[in-house]
Scaffold this motif. Structure first.
Motif, mmCIF file in Angstrom:
data_model
loop_
_atom_site.group_PDB
_atom_site.id
_atom_site.type_symbol
_atom_site.label_atom_id
_atom_site.label_comp_id
_atom_site.label_asym_id
_atom_site.label_seq_id
_atom_site.Cartn_x
_atom_site.Cartn_y
_atom_site.Cartn_z
ATOM 1 N N ASP A 103 -20.519 65.884 -2.695
ATOM 2 C CA ASP A 103 -20.206 66.697 -1.523
ATOM 3 C C ASP A 103 -18.714 67.013 -1.551
ATOM 4 N N PRO A 104 -18.325 68.294 -1.659
ATOM 5 C CA PRO A 104 -16.919 68.646 -1.826
ATOM 6 C C PRO A 104 -16.012 68.366 -0.638
ATOM 7 N N GLN A 105 -16.590 67.966 0.507
ATOM 8 C CA GLN A 105 -15.714 67.592 1.615
ATOM 9 C C GLN A 105 -15.134 66.194 1.421
ATOM 10 N N TYR A 106 -15.735 65.430 0.502
ATOM 11 C CA TYR A 106 -15.247 64.082 0.205
ATOM 12 C C TYR A 106 -14.541 64.087 -1.142
ATOM 13 N N PRO A 107 -13.359 63.522 -1.241
ATOM 14 C CA PRO A 107 -12.605 63.592 -2.503
ATOM 15 C C PRO A 107 -13.212 62.761 -3.616
ATOM 16 N N LYS A 108 -12.999 63.242 -4.824
ATOM 17 C CA LYS A 108 -13.328 62.439 -5.992
ATOM 18 C C LYS A 108 -12.289 61.320 -6.091
ATOM 19 N N LEU A 109 -12.754 60.111 -6.349
ATOM 20 C CA LEU A 109 -11.859 58.970 -6.529
ATOM 21 C C LEU A 109 -11.796 58.524 -7.983
ATOM 22 N N ALA A 110 -12.707 59.001 -8.798
ATOM 23 C CA ALA A 110 -12.737 58.613 -10.208
ATOM 24 C C ALA A 110 -11.429 58.984 -10.889
ATOM 25 N N GLY A 111 -10.821 58.027 -11.549
ATOM 26 C CA GLY A 111 -9.579 58.254 -12.267
ATOM 27 C C GLY A 111 -8.338 58.202 -11.403
ATOM 28 N N GLN A 112 -8.519 58.077 -10.082
ATOM 29 C CA GLN A 112 -7.360 57.997 -9.198
ATOM 30 C C GLN A 112 -6.622 56.685 -9.423
ATOM 31 N N HIS A 113 -5.323 56.667 -9.204
ATOM 32 C CA HIS A 113 -4.522 55.486 -9.480
ATOM 33 C C HIS A 113 -4.816 54.346 -8.500
ATOM 34 N N GLU A 114 -4.859 53.130 -9.027
ATOM 35 C CA GLU A 114 -5.151 51.943 -8.204
ATOM 36 C C GLU A 114 -4.202 51.818 -7.027
ATOM 37 N N MET A 115 -2.897 51.922 -7.282
ATOM 38 C CA MET A 115 -1.919 51.739 -6.213
ATOM 39 C C MET A 115 -2.071 52.805 -5.136
ATOM 40 N N TYR A 116 -2.387 54.013 -5.546
ATOM 41 C CA TYR A 116 -2.548 55.088 -4.570
ATOM 42 C C TYR A 116 -3.758 54.826 -3.672
ATOM 43 N N ILE A 117 -4.882 54.447 -4.267
ATOM 44 C CA ILE A 117 -6.077 54.146 -3.468
ATOM 45 C C ILE A 117 -5.814 52.981 -2.521
ATOM 46 N N ALA A 118 -5.211 51.909 -3.026
ATOM 47 C CA ALA A 118 -4.922 50.739 -2.183
ATOM 48 C C ALA A 118 -4.002 51.121 -1.030
ATOM 49 N N HIS A 119 -2.997 51.949 -1.322
ATOM 50 C CA HIS A 119 -2.045 52.352 -0.284
ATOM 51 C C HIS A 119 -2.717 53.201 0.790
ATOM 52 N N GLN A 120 -3.587 54.098 0.386
ATOM 53 C CA GLN A 120 -4.275 54.933 1.370
ATOM 54 C C GLN A 120 -5.266 54.124 2.200
ATOM 55 N N LEU A 121 -5.946 53.169 1.602
ATOM 56 C CA LEU A 121 -6.827 52.281 2.372
ATOM 57 C C LEU A 121 -6.017 51.497 3.397
ATOM 58 N N HIS A 122 -4.839 51.058 3.005
ATOM 59 C CA HIS A 122 -3.929 50.362 3.925
ATOM 60 C C HIS A 122 -3.523 51.296 5.063
ATOM 61 N N ASN A 123 -3.234 52.549 4.758
ATOM 62 C CA ASN A 123 -2.879 53.517 5.792
ATOM 63 C C ASN A 123 -4.025 53.746 6.771
ATOM 64 N N PHE A 124 -5.237 53.820 6.255
ATOM 65 C CA PHE A 124 -6.396 53.977 7.142
ATOM 66 C C PHE A 124 -6.540 52.754 8.053
ATOM 67 N N LYS A 125 -6.383 51.575 7.484
ATOM 68 C CA LYS A 125 -6.550 50.339 8.250
ATOM 69 C C LYS A 125 -5.512 50.217 9.353
#
Length: 271
Positions: A103-125
């Motif tokens: 579904d194109p409204q949800y971003p692809k996470l495959a290949g995304q950088h670990e630190m970036y994903i962790a940081h964004q999850l922290h921002n959401f929290k």
């Protein structure tokens, strides 16, 4: 780096009381003793409260506060992709089991950088980045969980997308050269020429990302949405406000078609 083109696709009170009582005793002793004795009395009196207050401390002191979310993120170990696979199971409903969302409204996470994903999850929290669904998903996660999930998706490969041939030229110009006259820098300065980003600086991978998702985020940035108060979070809103709707559409489509050529074909078998 290459493109794919397609047709058009859019206990504390007791301790305080004890200290006050002992302090009052010191003042009384100083008023009643001879002046020559005052220093010695004061010294002995100061020693007594220290000894008295240290004894009950182990029994009445409150437990040390837990480390803050920021401290926990800083002290987390590098992510474990194997552990992250199980922790990311719920993410698959929107982002795809391997990080390639359908579904194109949800971003692809495959290949995304670990630190970036962790940081964004922290921002959401923490609420620095507002999203009701992601707040619910991120709230139960520990800092280590976030890194493990990031490591799992970072280990996957983003499937290539396609670009609208009609807007590729405009999108490519903005991505590679920017528009100096309007103060728009080249996207590749941060996100690299092939869209792989910069993990050290936490500039995200863009390559093959859904155009619909990129367009929506650029519009948000254009309208002043930020993902936190840190300086790093102010970069995209500052740039995006200079983009017009046609720029945003062209860039989003170009980015979807941007992908790294597969140079890792399996070697032929030896005779």
């Amino acid at each position: 780096m290459s493109f794919r083109l397609a047709g058009f696709r859019p206990a504390v009170v007791n301790a305080v009381a004890l200290v006050l009582a002992l302090s009052a005793g010191v003042a009384f002793a100083q008023n009643t003793k001879a002046p020559t004795k005052a220093p010695a009395t004061a010294a002995s009196s100061e020693a007594k409260p220290a000894a008295a207050s240290s004894a009950p401390a182990t029994a009445t002191a409150a437990p040390a506060p837990a480390a803050s979310d920021d401290q926990a993120m800083a002290s987390a170990k590098p992510g474990d992709a194997t552990a992250g696979q199980a922790k990311a199971a719920a993410c698959g409903a929107c982002h795809g089991a391997d990080g390639n969302s359908s579904d194109p409204q949800y971003p692809k996470l495959a290949g995304q950088h670990e630190m970036y994903i962790a940081h964004q999850l922290h921002n959401f929290k923490t609420g620095a980045r507002q999203n009701a669904i992601m707040l619910g998903m991120a709230s139960p996660l520990s800092a280590q969980d976030m890194h493990d999930i990031g490591a799992y998706f970072a280990s996957k490969r983003s499937l290539p997308g396609v670009a609208d041939e009609a807007v590729v030229e405009q999108g490519q110009k903005l991505y590679r050269s920017g528009d100096p006259a309007r103060g728009i820098p080249a996207c590749m300065a941060c996100h690299s020429i092939d869209g792989r980003g910069n993990p050290g600086a936490m500039y995200p991978q863009l390559t093959s990302q859904h155009a619909q998702y990129i367009e929506a985020k650029l519009k948000d940035f254009h309208d002043g949405v930020t993902w936190g108060t840190e300086a790093h979070a102010q970069i995209m809103p500052t740039i995006a406000k200079k983009l017009d709707p046609q720029d945003i559409t062209a860039l989003a489509s170009y980015i979807e078609g941007l992908h790294v050529a597969d140079n890792h074909a399996p070697a032929s078998a030896s005779p």
